[in-house]
Design a protein around this motif. Structure first.
Motif, PDB file in Angstrom:
ATOM      1  N   VAL A 150      72.975  24.183  89.255  1.00  0.00           N
ATOM      2  CA  VAL A 150      72.114  23.541  89.834  1.00  0.00           C
ATOM      3  C   VAL A 150      71.246  24.135  91.114  1.00  0.00           C
ATOM      4  O   VAL A 150      70.225  24.007  91.155  1.00  0.00           O
ATOM      5  CB  VAL A 150      72.593  21.965  90.597  1.00  0.00           C
ATOM      6  CG1 VAL A 150      71.828  20.937  91.336  1.00  0.00           C
ATOM      7  CG2 VAL A 150      73.309  21.204  89.148  1.00  0.00           C
ATOM      8  N   ARG A 151      72.427  24.630  92.032  1.00  0.00           N
ATOM      9  CA  ARG A 151      71.569  25.461  93.295  1.00  0.00           C
ATOM     10  C   ARG A 151      70.629  26.406  92.699  1.00  0.00           C
ATOM     11  O   ARG A 151      69.598  26.621  93.264  1.00  0.00           O
ATOM     12  CB  ARG A 151      72.781  26.094  93.935  1.00  0.00           C
ATOM     13  CG  ARG A 151      72.367  26.656  95.138  1.00  0.00           C
ATOM     14  CD  ARG A 151      73.458  27.111  95.884  1.00  0.00           C
ATOM     15  NE  ARG A 151      74.453  26.411  96.201  1.00  0.00           N
ATOM     16  CZ  ARG A 151      75.733  26.472  96.883  1.00  0.00           C
ATOM     17  NH1 ARG A 151      75.930  27.734  96.898  1.00  0.00           N
ATOM     18  NH2 ARG A 151      76.469  25.662  97.092  1.00  0.00           N
ATOM     19  N   GLY A 152      70.977  27.261  91.446  1.00  0.00           N
ATOM     20  CA  GLY A 152      70.073  28.148  91.112  1.00  0.00           C
ATOM     21  C   GLY A 152      68.827  27.830  90.574  1.00  0.00           C
ATOM     22  O   GLY A 152      67.696  28.239  90.933  1.00  0.00           O
ATOM     23  N   ALA A 153      68.773  26.608  89.927  1.00  0.00           N
ATOM     24  CA  ALA A 153      67.592  25.890  89.411  1.00  0.00           C
ATOM     25  C   ALA A 153      66.754  25.479  90.652  1.00  0.00           C
ATOM     26  O   ALA A 153      65.656  25.763  90.825  1.00  0.00           O
ATOM     27  CB  ALA A 153      67.924  24.778  88.682  1.00  0.00           C
ATOM     28  N   LEU A 154      67.300  24.842  91.779  1.00  0.00           N
ATOM     29  CA  LEU A 154      66.685  24.199  92.723  1.00  0.00           C
ATOM     30  C   LEU A 154      65.949  25.561  93.595  1.00  0.00           C
ATOM     31  O   LEU A 154      64.930  25.488  94.030  1.00  0.00           O
ATOM     32  CB  LEU A 154      67.532  23.492  93.721  1.00  0.00           C
ATOM     33  CG  LEU A 154      68.047  22.057  92.825  1.00  0.00           C
ATOM     34  CD1 LEU A 154      68.842  21.457  93.870  1.00  0.00           C
ATOM     35  CD2 LEU A 154      66.506  21.334  92.976  1.00  0.00           C
ATOM     36  N   ASP A 155      66.726  26.636  93.796  1.00  0.00           N
ATOM     37  CA  ASP A 155      66.304  27.672  94.677  1.00  0.00           C
ATOM     38  C   ASP A 155      65.194  28.382  93.789  1.00  0.00           C
ATOM     39  O   ASP A 155      64.304  28.749  94.493  1.00  0.00           O
ATOM     40  CB  ASP A 155      67.458  28.664  94.827  1.00  0.00           C
ATOM     41  CG  ASP A 155      68.636  28.306  95.552  1.00  0.00           C
ATOM     42  OD1 ASP A 155      68.045  27.352  96.467  1.00  0.00           O
ATOM     43  OD2 ASP A 155      69.582  29.156  95.672  1.00  0.00           O
ATOM     44  N   THR A 156      65.301  28.431  92.524  1.00  0.00           N
ATOM     45  CA  THR A 156      64.109  28.874  91.829  1.00  0.00           C
ATOM     46  C   THR A 156      62.850  28.300  91.835  1.00  0.00           C
ATOM     47  O   THR A 156      61.692  28.827  92.064  1.00  0.00           O
ATOM     48  CB  THR A 156      64.485  29.229  90.329  1.00  0.00           C
ATOM     49  OG1 THR A 156      65.624  30.181  90.237  1.00  0.00           O
ATOM     50  CG2 THR A 156      63.443  30.006  89.367  1.00  0.00           C
ATOM     51  N   LEU A 157      63.022  26.889  91.475  1.00  0.00           N
ATOM     52  CA  LEU A 157      62.102  26.019  91.563  1.00  0.00           C
ATOM     53  C   LEU A 157      61.160  26.209  92.941  1.00  0.00           C
ATOM     54  O   LEU A 157      60.083  25.980  93.056  1.00  0.00           O
ATOM     55  CB  LEU A 157      62.233  24.559  91.225  1.00  0.00           C
ATOM     56  CG  LEU A 157      62.691  24.547  89.573  1.00  0.00           C
ATOM     57  CD1 LEU A 157      63.311  22.939  89.360  1.00  0.00           C
ATOM     58  CD2 LEU A 157      61.554  24.673  88.775  1.00  0.00           C
TER      59      LEU A 157
END
Length: 294
Positions: free
Chosen positions: A65-72
């Motif tokens: 989840v954190r990686g997705a949010l950081d990327t977006l």
């Protein structure tokens, strides 16, 4: 803990497509390309198709989840759309224990409840981080079913009775987070979609309708009805049909498919309509239910 206030996403940024399984992510990307809108694809590892992964700008694990949010957030998108099938986190997905541990609090809240709860949780999480969530209807409305007949064939009186019964059934089930589809023959309900999805529901309907040993004739007026649940957030988890749906419905003994106009995706529409015509099935887009009299 109070939710973070959402900030407006920059209108000039790309559209971010979070891509699961199936062709929908690439169909949306193609529609955006034709419209001259830039987009970036974030593929979910283990779900996104090979063609989608080749097109992707980045890939993440389902539980990261954190990686997705950081990327977006780094992409500063004008909007985010969730496209393609993704199963609920399973024991296989939990093999990525690092991602699961890092995101344990978010995952605990998302994994409880039914599918509607899960999707509402995902939407809330994105919006809390200032990301605007867009639906297919916002980005590629031409992919949605129109009202009326889609192909060369139309329903007879028996099929119309089946469609009406299926439509009423699905409306009554909407509050219970069951499914988005049913197979009905006149007023006899043969199958209602559950977590297994439309294809397996059609296989059950075929087994029930063609007894014994699958050799009997299906009942008259057998149809597949599929529509969004009442009150469903149409930005995510839209019902969809495509060539495979038509093939499975014909194998089950259906004489037609009726879907919610404006709330159901028709993937690969020319191929879907052509196959329905060749197999002798009607395709019908159902207008929204009338508003109740006050």
């Amino acid at each position: 803990m109070a939710a973070a206030a959402a900030t407006s996403a920059p209108a000039s940024g790309p559209v971010a497509i979070v891509a699961g399984a199936g062709r929908l992510p690439l169909l949306i990307a193609a529609a955006l390309d034709r419209a001259g809108r830039s987009c970036r694809v974030l593929a979910i590892r283990g779900f996104a198709d090979p063609a989608t992964r080749r097109r992707a700008d980045a890939t993440i694990d389902l539980l990261d989840v954190r990686g997705a949010l950081d990327t977006l957030t780094a992409w500063a998108p004008a909007g985010v759309t969730l496209a393609g099938a993704v199963a609920r986190p399973s024991p296989a997905a939990l093999l990525n224990t690092l991602a699961a541990y890092r995101n344990r609090e978010a995952l605990r809240s998302l994994a409880s409840g039914g599918d509607d709860h899960l999707l509402r949780g995902v939407l809330a999480l994105l919006e809390e981080h200032g990301l605007q969530v867009l639906g297919v209807r916002d980005l590629a409305p031409n992919l949605m079913a129109p009202a009326g007949r889609l192909g060369a064939l139309g329903p007879d009186d028996g099929a119309e009775a089946s469609v009406a019964a299926g439509r009423a059934l699905l409306a009554s089930l909407s509050p219970h987070d069951v499914g988005q589809a049913a197979v009905v023959a006149t007023r006899r309900v043969l199958a209602v979609e559950g977590p297994e999805g439309t294809d397996r529901m059609l296989a059950r309907a075929r087994a029930l309708a063609r007894r014994p040993f699958g050799l009997g004739r299906p009942p008259a007026g057998m149809v597949l009805v599929k529509r969004a649940k009442d009150g469903q957030d149409l930005r995510v988890d839209l019902p969809a049909i495509g060539p495979r749906t038509v093939k499975r419905a014909a194998e089950a003994g259906c004489i037609g498919i009726a879907v919610g106009a404006g709330d159901t995706l028709v993937l690969d529409r020319p191929e879907t309509v052509d196959l329905a015509d060749r197999l002798g099935l009607f395709l019908l887009g159902l207008p929204p239910d009338p508003e109740p009299a006050r």
